[in-house]
Design an enzyme around this catalytic site. Structure first.
Site, PDB file in Angstrom:
ATOM      1  N   CYS A   7       0.826  -1.190   0.000  1.00 54.07           N
ATOM      2  CA  CYS A   7       0.000   0.000   0.000  1.00 54.07           C
ATOM      3  C   CYS A   7       0.868   1.250   0.000  1.00 54.07           C
ATOM      4  CB  CYS A   7      -0.910  -0.014   1.224  1.00 54.07           C
ATOM      5  SG  CYS A   7      -1.998  -1.455   1.289  1.00 54.07           S
ATOM      6  N   GLY A  34      -0.745   0.337  -5.085  1.00 57.38           N
ATOM      7  CA  GLY A  34      -2.043  -0.265  -4.794  1.00 57.38           C
ATOM      8  C   GLY A  34      -3.116   0.295  -5.701  1.00 57.38           C
ATOM      9  N   ASN A 108       0.338   0.855   6.156  1.00 61.61           N
ATOM     10  CA  ASN A 108       0.918   0.129   5.038  1.00 61.61           C
ATOM     11  C   ASN A 108       1.600  -1.105   5.584  1.00 61.61           C
ATOM     12  OD1 ASN A 108       2.482  -0.875   2.983  1.00 61.61           O
ATOM     13  ND2 ASN A 108       3.852   0.872   2.863  1.00 61.61           N
ATOM     14  N   GLY A 109       1.068  -2.283   5.303  1.00 59.24           N
ATOM     15  CA  GLY A 109       1.721  -3.507   5.743  1.00 59.24           C
ATOM     16  C   GLY A 109       0.789  -4.381   6.549  1.00 59.24           C
ATOM     17  N   CYS A 206      12.478  -4.171   3.165  1.00 58.40           N
ATOM     18  CA  CYS A 206      12.120  -5.210   2.199  1.00 58.40           C
ATOM     19  C   CYS A 206      12.913  -4.985   0.921  1.00 58.40           C
ATOM     20  CB  CYS A 206      10.623  -5.157   1.900  1.00 58.40           C
ATOM     21  SG  CYS A 206      10.108  -6.231   0.548  1.00 58.40           S
ATOM     22  N   TYR A 212      11.119  -4.324  -7.392  1.00 62.91           N
ATOM     23  CA  TYR A 212       9.801  -4.245  -8.017  1.00 62.91           C
ATOM     24  C   TYR A 212       8.882  -3.157  -7.483  1.00 62.91           C
ATOM     25  CZ  TYR A 212       5.085  -5.717  -9.401  1.00 62.91           C
ATOM     26  OH  TYR A 212       3.818  -5.745  -9.887  1.00 62.91           O
ATOM     27  N   SER A 253       8.905  -3.019 -14.505  1.00 59.84           N
ATOM     28  CA  SER A 253      10.026  -3.108 -13.575  1.00 59.84           C
ATOM     29  C   SER A 253      11.203  -3.906 -14.115  1.00 59.84           C
ATOM     30  CB  SER A 253       9.568  -3.684 -12.233  1.00 59.84           C
ATOM     31  OG  SER A 253       8.780  -4.835 -12.429  1.00 59.84           O
ATOM     32  N   ASP A 315      13.093 -10.028 -16.652  1.00 57.04           N
ATOM     33  CA  ASP A 315      11.905  -9.699 -15.865  1.00 57.04           C
ATOM     34  C   ASP A 315      12.325  -9.524 -14.413  1.00 57.04           C
ATOM     35  OD1 ASP A 315       9.310  -9.121 -15.273  1.00 57.04           O
ATOM     36  OD2 ASP A 315       8.496 -11.070 -15.836  1.00 57.04           O
ATOM     37  N   ASP A 316      11.459  -8.890 -13.606  1.00 58.01           N
ATOM     38  CA  ASP A 316      11.834  -8.629 -12.214  1.00 58.01           C
ATOM     39  C   ASP A 316      11.859  -9.894 -11.377  1.00 58.01           C
ATOM     40  OD1 ASP A 316       9.019  -8.853 -10.832  1.00 58.01           O
ATOM     41  OD2 ASP A 316       8.722  -7.525 -12.541  1.00 58.01           O
ATOM     42  N   CYS A 352       5.798 -14.491   2.207  1.00 58.62           N
ATOM     43  CA  CYS A 352       6.080 -13.285   2.983  1.00 58.62           C
ATOM     44  C   CYS A 352       4.982 -13.110   4.016  1.00 58.62           C
ATOM     45  CB  CYS A 352       6.138 -12.065   2.076  1.00 58.62           C
ATOM     46  SG  CYS A 352       6.360 -10.500   2.971  1.00 58.62           S
ATOM     47  N   CYS A 403      15.475  -7.245   4.474  1.00 65.09           N
ATOM     48  CA  CYS A 403      14.750  -8.497   4.674  1.00 65.09           C
ATOM     49  C   CYS A 403      14.703  -9.207   3.331  1.00 65.09           C
ATOM     50  CB  CYS A 403      13.338  -8.246   5.183  1.00 65.09           C
ATOM     51  SG  CYS A 403      12.339  -9.762   5.285  1.00 65.09           S
ATOM     52  N   CYS A 406      11.687 -13.954   1.598  1.00 62.85           N
ATOM     53  CA  CYS A 406      11.006 -14.677   0.524  1.00 62.85           C
ATOM     54  C   CYS A 406      11.987 -15.438  -0.355  1.00 62.85           C
ATOM     55  CB  CYS A 406      10.162 -13.725  -0.310  1.00 62.85           C
ATOM     56  SG  CYS A 406      11.047 -12.276  -0.925  1.00 62.85           S
TER      57      CYS A 406
END
Length: 415
Positions: A7, A34, A108-109, A206, A212, A253, A315-316, A352, A403, A406
């Site tokens: 977000c 978002g 956000n999160g 992150c 991305y 991206s 690609d990303d 994640c 972080c 993922c």
């Protein structure tokens, strides 16, 4: 399938300005974070007003709505639903009345235990918060620094945003990023910082922000997002050299990483894929056939760029692999003789828990197949992922830790 954005937040306190319209423009700049819902809440002479709905910023807000919302403080939000549905009632900012008046909250999160916490000190997870009362605008960044949040100024106005690109969009000057755990309180013309929740240790931004999420013209923790993506492309070219005729990126991206790959390898950069920018997310309907048709409507291959050529496609990331397979097919139909697939992120091997909708392991292609099996499924002549070692080299100017859960399955905090 692509990874969906987090977000986006925007907040402003300006005793002289039209805060509703400024927030509107700020949210436009953050629309990439978002697209499911958006909202703005304002304070005018201690009275809270708000408007929010499902849809894009330009569709939800009209001049008459912004006129009604005019005030001296505002918070705004663009939402991608990582948890909860995409209904109107889940749109933010959240507004409420309490014993001392009214509040508007945008975040956000994901808050791991938000349901049992009464204060920011007790919140555990990845989040940025904007809280607005009739007297104050409060900005909060989580103690681990998962989510970005920066501050800027425009005359007497104090502005907060998820990314610096939103500050530039409204003519504000970037001042600084909030430190992990920091709370900044704006009351009238007074700005004060509360740092008792700052841990004093390395933050854990992150790392997918650089790959991305963030807009290329944003700067996060001192590192240009655009340059980080170009660095990823350069590192890919060093790690996995290839003989080819043209390098192309998957919009949007993947474009910067493709430029970096071309610069490092000496292979010419080309525009091999064109994106239709007038398709909303609601265009995609359930069913494999519909999803394949959606890719063809959203992306077109330029035969003049790829026909008769050995193509490097950057690609990303690769999640399920279905979209990559369809794009490779498009390029072959356009006449590409070879297609070499490169991902500017390592393979996803874990979900994640901090606000990014990476699916469970059983839906991740890298968790269920070998790299050779993935290559065959996608239909590429070769398949390469950025290594974990190279991943931590893409943002050399960033003054933060990262972080990468993922990609590793190891997280900075217990989940």
């Amino acid at each position: 399938m692509s990874i969906h954005e987090e977000c986006g937040l925007f907040g402003i306190s300006d005793p002289h300005g039209d805060c509703a319209r400024t927030t509107y423009y700020g949210l436009y700049a953050l629309q990439h974070r978002g697209q499911e819902a958006c909202g703005i809440a304002t304070i005018n002479q201690r009275v809270l007003s708000f408007h929010k709905d499902v849809g894009l910023v330009g569709d939800v807000f009209h001049p008459d709505v912004l006129d009604r919302l005019n005030g001296t403080m505002a918070v705004g939000h663009v939402r991608y639903a990582t948890t909860g549905g995409g209904q109107r009632e889940n749109a933010q900012p959240l507004t409420l009345k309490y014993v001392k008046g009214t509040l508007a909250v945008a975040h956000n999160g994901n808050l791991v235990n938000a349901g049992v916490c009464r204060a920011v000190k007790g919140l555990r997870g990845a989040f940025s918060l904007l809280v607005m009362s009739p007297q104050k605008l409060i900005a909060v960044r989580d103690p681990w620094g998962f989510r970005p949040l920066c501050m800027g100024r425009r005359g007497d106005a104090v502005i907060f945003a998820s990314e610096s690109c939103a500050l530039h969009a409204v003519g504000a000057q970037f001042e600084r990023e909030l430190d992990p755990g920091e709370i900044v309180v704006v009351e009238g013309t007074q700005v004060r910082s509360i740092r008792e929740n700052c841990q004093g240790s390395s933050s854990h931004m992150c790392i997918f922000e650089y790959i991305y999420f963030a807009r290329p013209d944003s700067v996060l923790c001192g590192q240009s997002v655009h340059l980080a993506r170009r660095n990823a492309g350069r590192l890919l070219a060093r790690e996995f050299p290839v003989e080819a005729d043209v390098v192309i990126g998957v919009p949007d991206s993947g474009l910067d990483a493709a430029m970096g790959f071309a610069e490092e390898s000496g292979i010419p950069y080309g525009v091999g894929l064109v994106k239709n920018r007038y398709i909303g997310r609601t265009f995609i309907t359930p069913g494999q056939e519909s999803r394949e048709q959606a890719v063809r409507i959203k992306l077109g291959a330029l035969a003049s760029c790829v026909a008769g050529k050995r193509v490097v496609m950057v690609d990303d990331s690769i999640v399920r692999g279905t979209t990559s397979k369809q794009i490779v097919s498009l390029l072959r139909e356009a006449g590409a003789t070879e297609v070499h697939m490169y991902s500017s992120a390592p393979p996803f091997i874990a979900p994640c828990y901090f606000g990014t909708d990476i699916p469970d392991r059983d839906a991740l292609i890298a968790c269920n197949y070998t790299q050779e099996e993935m290559r065959e499924m996608i239909g590429a002549d070769s398949l390469h992922f950025l290594s974990l070692e190279a991943l931590h080299q893409i943002a050399p100017q960033a003054d933060c830790g990262f972080c990468d859960g993922c990609f590793t399955g190891t997280y900075p905090i217990e989940v």
